[in-house]
Design a protein around this motif. Structure first.
Motif, PDB file in Angstrom:
ATOM      1  N   VAL A  26       0.851  -1.197   0.000  1.00 53.96           N
ATOM      2  CA  VAL A  26       0.000   0.000   0.000  1.00 53.96           C
ATOM      3  C   VAL A  26       0.885   1.245   0.000  1.00 53.96           C
ATOM      4  N   PHE A  27       1.934   1.216   0.807  1.00 55.15           N
ATOM      5  CA  PHE A  27       2.843   2.357   0.904  1.00 55.15           C
ATOM      6  C   PHE A  27       3.449   2.681  -0.461  1.00 55.15           C
ATOM      7  N   GLN A  28       3.943   1.677  -1.160  1.00 55.11           N
ATOM      8  CA  GLN A  28       4.554   1.907  -2.472  1.00 55.11           C
ATOM      9  C   GLN A  28       3.533   2.426  -3.485  1.00 55.11           C
ATOM     10  N   ARG A  29       2.323   1.889  -3.444  1.00 56.80           N
ATOM     11  CA  ARG A  29       1.289   2.381  -4.366  1.00 56.80           C
ATOM     12  C   ARG A  29       1.003   3.849  -4.106  1.00 56.80           C
ATOM     13  N   ARG A  30       0.989   4.259  -2.840  1.00 58.07           N
ATOM     14  CA  ARG A  30       0.756   5.672  -2.502  1.00 58.07           C
ATOM     15  C   ARG A  30       1.913   6.549  -2.936  1.00 58.07           C
ATOM     16  N   VAL A  31       3.146   6.086  -2.654  1.00 55.93           N
ATOM     17  CA  VAL A  31       4.342   6.860  -3.008  1.00 55.93           C
ATOM     18  C   VAL A  31       4.426   7.059  -4.525  1.00 55.93           C
ATOM     19  N   VAL A  32       4.144   6.031  -5.273  1.00 62.56           N
ATOM     20  CA  VAL A  32       4.216   6.100  -6.729  1.00 62.56           C
ATOM     21  C   VAL A  32       3.003   6.830  -7.300  1.00 62.56           C
ATOM     22  N   GLY A  33       1.837   6.575  -6.740  1.00 61.25           N
ATOM     23  CA  GLY A  33       0.609   7.160  -7.277  1.00 61.25           C
ATOM     24  C   GLY A  33       0.466   8.661  -7.063  1.00 61.25           C
ATOM     25  N   LYS A  82      13.241   1.141  -6.441  1.00 61.63           N
ATOM     26  CA  LYS A  82      12.539   1.622  -5.258  1.00 61.63           C
ATOM     27  C   LYS A  82      13.567   2.139  -4.268  1.00 61.63           C
ATOM     28  N   PRO A  83      13.296   3.168  -3.532  1.00 60.13           N
ATOM     29  CA  PRO A  83      12.080   3.973  -3.617  1.00 60.13           C
ATOM     30  C   PRO A  83      12.082   4.809  -4.898  1.00 60.13           C
ATOM     31  N   VAL A  84      10.934   4.820  -5.555  1.00 59.03           N
ATOM     32  CA  VAL A  84      10.785   5.528  -6.824  1.00 59.03           C
ATOM     33  C   VAL A  84      10.718   7.029  -6.548  1.00 59.03           C
ATOM     34  N   LYS A  85      11.500   7.766  -7.309  1.00 60.37           N
ATOM     35  CA  LYS A  85      11.518   9.225  -7.188  1.00 60.37           C
ATOM     36  C   LYS A  85      10.707   9.833  -8.329  1.00 60.37           C
ATOM     37  N   ALA A  86       9.884  10.817  -7.997  1.00 55.50           N
ATOM     38  CA  ALA A  86       9.016  11.448  -8.998  1.00 55.50           C
ATOM     39  C   ALA A  86       9.827  11.999 -10.170  1.00 55.50           C
ATOM     40  N   GLU A  87      11.012  12.550  -9.885  1.00 51.19           N
ATOM     41  CA  GLU A  87      11.812  13.147 -10.965  1.00 51.19           C
ATOM     42  C   GLU A  87      12.349  12.098 -11.931  1.00 51.19           C
ATOM     43  N   GLU A  88      12.355  10.832 -11.539  1.00 54.18           N
ATOM     44  CA  GLU A  88      12.731   9.742 -12.447  1.00 54.18           C
ATOM     45  C   GLU A  88      11.488   9.116 -13.076  1.00 54.18           C
ATOM     46  N   LEU A  89      10.436   9.014 -12.302  1.00 51.99           N
ATOM     47  CA  LEU A  89       9.203   8.349 -12.719  1.00 51.99           C
ATOM     48  C   LEU A  89       8.501   9.073 -13.877  1.00 51.99           C
ATOM     49  N   ILE A  90       8.243  10.343 -13.703  1.00 47.18           N
ATOM     50  CA  ILE A  90       7.440  11.094 -14.675  1.00 47.18           C
ATOM     51  C   ILE A  90       8.074  11.104 -16.073  1.00 47.18           C
ATOM     52  N   PRO A  91       9.382  11.390 -16.212  1.00 48.09           N
ATOM     53  CA  PRO A  91       9.958  11.378 -17.570  1.00 48.09           C
ATOM     54  C   PRO A  91       9.890  10.011 -18.256  1.00 48.09           C
TER      55      PRO A  91
END
Length: 121
Positions: free
Chosen positions: A11-18, A102-111
């Motif tokens: 659940v934590f990872q889904r929240r962090v990524v979502g 993991k942990p996924v960082k938004a600055e890596e995820l979005i691009p």
């Protein structure tokens, strides 16, 4: 806006990524394991799948195998905290398009997500 399915038993990872995806305007859906994920893929036909490797019931590699056998064209990005080269190669051979640690960082995820969705649009 594009839809993204996060398949992760945490659940934590889904929240962090979502959270950053929702903030970026994506429609985000969640699945709690591989079996749930496969059902939601059929139901939702998302534009992109974020797939954890280690999960109970059906892990990410098993999900990838099933998607590969079905001729999946939806981009899949693997989420992992540690992946061996052999596992990485297996995932790529089954159609995974990218890996995010993991942990996924938004600055890596979005691009990564934006680039993959633009390629398939």
């Amino acid at each position: 806006m594009s839809s993204i399915l996060i398949i992760d038993d945490s659940v934590f990872q889904r929240r962090v990524v979502g959270a950053p995806l929702r903030a970026g305007g994506f429609d985000v859906y969640e699945a709690v394991n591989g079996n749930d994920g496969l059902l939601k893929i059929q139901e939702l036909q998302p534009d992109l799948i974020l797939l954890d490797i280690l999960m109970p019931e059906k892990d990410g590699i098993e999900v990838l195998k099933e998607l590969h056998d079905l001729g999946n064209t939806i981009p899949v990005v693997m989420l992992t905290s540690d992946v061996q080269e052999s596992t990485r190669n297996e995932c790529l051979s089954l159609g995974a398009r990218a890996f995010l640690n993991k942990p996924v960082k938004a600055e890596e995820l979005i691009p990564v997500i934006t680039a993959l969705i633009e390629k398939t649009s």
